[in-house]
Each structure stands twice: as structure tokens, then as C-alpha cells.
Design a protein around this motif. Structure first.
Motif, mmCIF file in Angstrom:
data_model
loop_
_atom_site.group_PDB
_atom_site.id
_atom_site.type_symbol
_atom_site.label_atom_id
_atom_site.label_comp_id
_atom_site.label_asym_id
_atom_site.label_seq_id
_atom_site.Cartn_x
_atom_site.Cartn_y
_atom_site.Cartn_z
ATOM 1 N N PRO A 64 0.806 -1.241 0.000
ATOM 2 C CA PRO A 64 0.000 0.000 0.000
ATOM 3 C C PRO A 64 0.829 1.276 0.000
ATOM 4 C CG PRO A 64 -0.925 -1.586 1.545
ATOM 5 C CD PRO A 64 0.377 -2.170 1.056
ATOM 6 N N GLU A 65 1.898 1.325 0.833
ATOM 7 C CA GLU A 65 2.705 2.545 0.910
ATOM 8 C C GLU A 65 3.444 2.821 -0.399
ATOM 9 O OE1 GLU A 65 4.987 -0.840 2.969
ATOM 10 O OE2 GLU A 65 2.928 -0.060 2.892
ATOM 11 N N GLU A 66 3.770 1.753 -1.133
ATOM 12 C CA GLU A 66 4.449 1.920 -2.418
ATOM 13 C C GLU A 66 3.499 2.513 -3.461
ATOM 14 O OE1 GLU A 66 7.589 1.484 -3.028
ATOM 15 O OE2 GLU A 66 8.204 0.498 -1.171
ATOM 16 N N PHE A 67 2.240 2.072 -3.431
ATOM 17 C CA PHE A 67 1.256 2.622 -4.372
ATOM 18 C C PHE A 67 0.941 4.084 -4.035
ATOM 19 C CE2 PHE A 67 0.202 -1.967 -4.848
ATOM 20 C CZ PHE A 67 0.460 -2.062 -6.200
ATOM 21 N N GLN A 68 0.914 4.402 -2.745
ATOM 22 C CA GLN A 68 0.682 5.787 -2.341
ATOM 23 C C GLN A 68 1.829 6.670 -2.805
ATOM 24 O OE1 GLN A 68 -2.163 7.154 -0.675
ATOM 25 N NE2 GLN A 68 -1.102 8.928 -1.524
ATOM 26 N N ASP A 69 3.046 6.153 -2.665
ATOM 27 C CA ASP A 69 4.226 6.900 -3.133
ATOM 28 C C ASP A 69 4.171 7.103 -4.642
ATOM 29 O OD1 ASP A 69 6.977 7.994 -2.748
ATOM 30 O OD2 ASP A 69 7.500 6.287 -4.024
ATOM 31 N N LEU A 70 3.750 6.056 -5.367
ATOM 32 C CA LEU A 70 3.625 6.171 -6.826
ATOM 33 C C LEU A 70 2.595 7.232 -7.194
ATOM 34 C CD1 LEU A 70 4.236 5.063 -9.709
ATOM 35 C CD2 LEU A 70 2.327 3.483 -9.354
ATOM 36 N N ALA A 71 1.426 7.212 -6.519
ATOM 37 C CA ALA A 71 0.373 8.195 -6.802
ATOM 38 C C ALA A 71 0.863 9.613 -6.532
ATOM 39 C CB ALA A 71 -0.864 7.891 -5.958
ATOM 40 N N ASP A 72 1.619 9.796 -5.466
ATOM 41 C CA ASP A 72 2.159 11.133 -5.137
ATOM 42 C C ASP A 72 3.119 11.609 -6.220
ATOM 43 O OD1 ASP A 72 0.708 11.094 -2.794
ATOM 44 O OD2 ASP A 72 2.393 10.427 -1.542
ATOM 45 N N ARG A 73 3.915 10.704 -6.741
ATOM 46 C CA ARG A 73 4.887 11.072 -7.772
ATOM 47 C C ARG A 73 4.203 11.361 -9.114
ATOM 48 N NH1 ARG A 73 9.311 6.545 -7.934
ATOM 49 N NH2 ARG A 73 10.225 7.958 -9.460
ATOM 50 N N LEU A 74 3.147 10.626 -9.403
ATOM 51 C CA LEU A 74 2.442 10.830 -10.673
ATOM 52 C C LEU A 74 1.619 12.116 -10.662
ATOM 53 C CD1 LEU A 74 1.176 7.184 -11.349
ATOM 54 C CD2 LEU A 74 2.992 8.384 -12.588
ATOM 55 N N GLY A 75 1.065 12.449 -9.501
ATOM 56 C CA GLY A 75 0.210 13.635 -9.406
ATOM 57 C C GLY A 75 -1.243 13.305 -9.668
ATOM 58 N N ASN A 76 -2.145 14.190 -9.218
ATOM 59 C CA ASN A 76 -3.583 13.888 -9.319
ATOM 60 C C ASN A 76 -4.154 14.065 -10.721
ATOM 61 O OD1 ASN A 76 -3.634 16.672 -9.458
ATOM 62 N ND2 ASN A 76 -4.468 16.942 -7.390
ATOM 63 N N GLU A 77 -3.336 14.487 -11.695
ATOM 64 C CA GLU A 77 -3.812 14.601 -13.072
ATOM 65 C C GLU A 77 -3.384 13.402 -13.927
ATOM 66 O OE1 GLU A 77 -2.769 18.290 -14.855
ATOM 67 O OE2 GLU A 77 -3.780 19.518 -13.345
ATOM 68 N N ALA A 78 -2.792 12.409 -13.303
ATOM 69 C CA ALA A 78 -2.260 11.265 -14.049
ATOM 70 C C ALA A 78 -3.370 10.310 -14.495
ATOM 71 C CB ALA A 78 -1.252 10.512 -13.194
ATOM 72 N N GLU A 79 -3.125 9.668 -15.640
ATOM 73 C CA GLU A 79 -3.981 8.589 -16.134
ATOM 74 C C GLU A 79 -3.160 7.302 -16.091
ATOM 75 O OE1 GLU A 79 -5.815 9.464 -19.886
ATOM 76 O OE2 GLU A 79 -6.054 11.587 -19.386
ATOM 77 N N VAL A 80 -3.710 6.293 -15.411
ATOM 78 C CA VAL A 80 -2.959 5.054 -15.173
ATOM 79 C C VAL A 80 -3.694 3.870 -15.790
ATOM 80 C CG1 VAL A 80 -1.945 3.540 -13.421
ATOM 81 C CG2 VAL A 80 -2.083 6.011 -13.008
ATOM 82 N N ALA A 81 -2.959 3.011 -16.480
ATOM 83 C CA ALA A 81 -3.532 1.799 -17.078
ATOM 84 C C ALA A 81 -2.959 0.567 -16.384
ATOM 85 C CB ALA A 81 -3.222 1.732 -18.568
#
Length: 329
Positions: A35-52
Motif C-alpha cells: 500500500p505505501e508503495e502505491f501511495q508513493d507512486l500516486a504522489d509522484r504521478l500527481g492527481n492529473e495522471a492517467e494510469v492503465a
């Protein structure tokens, strides 16, 4: 700046590739599925990111970790994505990069992701179906065990018949009876919970107006379909269920074979089972007449699949128009 990311998901780790609007790779790395790794990834991508994410068995956990943390999370259709991204060199890095690239260009073939509350209902219905299947397997084991002992007798699982089985003092049968008893509790509990949900759902009530469809099958059908508006016509819905014939075409020659058996296996299974049930409980409906006409020329198994496809078409229009089943069509 918009960021596009692809995730190649495995049980213990993920491989991520992020790129900008021009296709430049911003970073590419492997990290544990925590979970903490995914949170770190989301923070790095930013809230405007599109993820597949590719639709592997672990997709839901990853999807829910990122849902709400980035602008959009998409589930890639595994078979269609492989066709587009087929390469000689296949690595996790290449797979995640291909997903990011397809997302950036708008070419990502997507699989439908139902809302969270629908996903929870689907899981509950599928879990009950799995437990019932296992219980049936142990009941069959008991029949086989009795046959080995030369015992021929019709029986149910009433209290008297259970005592009769126990009094035979056959170890294997008593073991199977214990497992069946253990499975009865969660099956009945889930049945009660599903019944409450079915009573609240208007679409399920419409589907249940078809003779032979009870609350469990009714709710299974509506949750597996989801929003019927996402299908432009009933043929697309039948294709989604894998109930359309496979087709081979070359020039002017076109050959139709058995059903493709691709798509939503739970919806396909529900429609076939409901068709058999409708034959048993319906009275001279247009669906039954259709089956009987076809069964004069084709095997029953072929006719029942055709009837399932026709019933799903009827359900499409019932849900689209908000109408109950009309027995005469």
C-alpha cells in the motif's frame, strides 16, 4: 502537465512506466506490491495522471489502491492489448511502457470496471456460487461412496436422512457430511444477504418477472450487466456474454460455428441456467416456443444456448425500457 502511466502487475511486485504528453519516459521502475508503495507512486504521478493496469488476477487490489488518488485508473483488456502490443522481446518494463503509450495515444482497449458497490455484490454472488459448487461436489462424493458399498437408495439431506447416513458408520461419508454442514451456514447467510439486495434493486425486479428467474439469478444478471446503457444494442450485450456464434469469413464465404465462449463467463452461465429454469417454470411463452422450434432440428444443448441469447436480448429491452417480461413477446 498530464502524466500517463502503465502498470505491469504481479503478485509480489509491479513494474511502472510513466511518460509525459510527448512520450518521453519520466521514470521506469520496479517496486513491491505494498500500500505505501502505491501511495508513493500516486504522489509522484500527481492527481492529473492517467494510469492503465492490465486485467490480471490481482488487478482489483491495485485498482482500489490508486482509485481516487489519480485522475483516472483504467483496466486494459488483456487479450486485445496483447494483440496491439505483440513484440518479440517481452519484459515487464516493455509491458508497462506499452500500456503507458496506449493510454497516452488514446488507443488503450479497456475492460469495464463496475462501481465499488457493484464489485462487492459480484464478489458475494460469485462466492456463494463457488461454495454451492463445492457442496454439490461433496454430495456427489457421498453418492459415489454409497455406490461402492452397494447401497442403492434415494435420499435427501433432511434430518432423518442425515441420521441414516451417519448410522452407516462409513468414515468417508461422515467426513463429507461434516464439510457439507460447515458449508451450509455461509451459503444460507449469503442467500439472505443477496435476497435483501435483490428486493431493493429495480432492475433485478424486472428481470425476476421472467418465470424461472429467482432473486439470486436475477441479481447475478443485473450486476454482471451493470449499466445496460453502455451497450448500444442487444447484439453487443450478447457478445459481451460470449453467446454469439464464432464466425470465419474469407471473401464471400462466411461460416458460423459454436459460441465464442469469450467475455463474461458468469453472465453466460446465468443465462443458460435461467433458460433451463424458464423451460421448467414458464407456460407457453415466446421463448419456450422458440426453443421447441429449434430443438426439432438441433440438439437441446444448441437450442438452449440460442434461447439464452434470445432471453438476454429480451432482458436488454426490458432494462432499456423499464418494462416487465411479456410472455407472448
Amino acid at each position: 502537465m498530464s502524466v500517463f502511466a502503465g502498470l505491469d502487475v504481479h503478485k509480489k511486485y509491479c513494474h511502472a512506466t510513466a511518460m509525459d504528453e510527448s512520450g518521453k519516459v519520466l521514470f521506469q521502475e520496479k517496486f513491491p506490491s505494498e500500500p505505501e508503495e502505491f501511495q508513493d507512486l500516486a504522489d509522484r504521478l500527481g492527481n492529473e495522471a492517467e494510469v492503465a493496469i492490465e486485467a490480471t488476477y490481482a488487478w482489483q487490489y491495485v485498482y482500489e489502491q490508486l482509485e481516487g488518488e489519480v485522475e483516472d485508473v483504467r483496466l486494459a483488456h488483456p487479450k486485445r492489448t496483447r494483440i496491439i502490443t505483440d513484440e518479440k522481446i517481452k519484459t515487464d518494463a516493455k509491458a508497462s511502457e506499452a500500456l503507458a503509450q496506449l493510454t497516452r495515444t488514446g488507443w488503450l482497449p479497456e475492460a469495464w470496471v463496475p462501481p465499488k458497490e457493484v464489485r462487492m455484490l459480484q464478489e458475494k454472488l460469485r462466492r456463494r456460487a463457488y461454495l454451492v459448487c463445492k457442496r454439490t461436489g461433496f454430495k456427489n462424493k457421498i453418492k459415489a461412496g454409497l455406490a461402492k458399498q452397494g447401497i442403492r437408495r434415494d435420499f435427501s439431506y433432511s434430518e432423518d436422512d442425515r441420521k441414516w447416513l451417519e448410522n452407516l458408520e462409513i468414515d468417508s461419508i461422515n467426513d463429507y457430511l461434516s464439510i457439507i454442514e460447515a458449508l451450509n451456514e455461509p451459503i444460507e447467510r449469503l442467500k439472505g444477504e443477496i435476497k435483501k439486495e435483490a428486493r431493493k434493486d429495480e432492475d433485478t425486479k424486472l428481470v425476476m418477472s421472467i418465470p424461472g428467474i429467482g432473486f439470486i439469478w436475477g441479481l447475478t444478471i443485473t450486476t454482471e450487466i451493470g449499466d445496460v446503457g453502455r451497450f448500444p444494442d442487444p447484439k453487443k450485450l450478447c457478445s459481451y456474454a460470449g453467446l454469439v456464434p464464432s464466425t470465419e469469413q474469407s471473401g464471400s464465404k462466411e461460416v458460423h460455428g459454436s459460441i465464442a465462449k469469450e467475455g463474461n463467463k458468469y453472465l453466460r452461465w446465468a443465462m443458460v441456467e435461467c433458460s433451463w429454469s424458464h423451460l421448467q417454470h414458464g407456460e407457453d411463452t415466446h421463448l419456450i416456443r422458440f426453443f421447441k422450434r429449434l430443438a426439432r432440428k438441433k440438439p437441446d444443448q444448441v437450442a438452449i444456448v440460442a434461447m439464452a441469447r434470445k432471453m438476454l436480448t429480451v432482458i436488454y429491452w426490458m432494462l432499456k425500457r423499464g418494462e416487465e417480461f411479456r410472455p407472448q413477446g
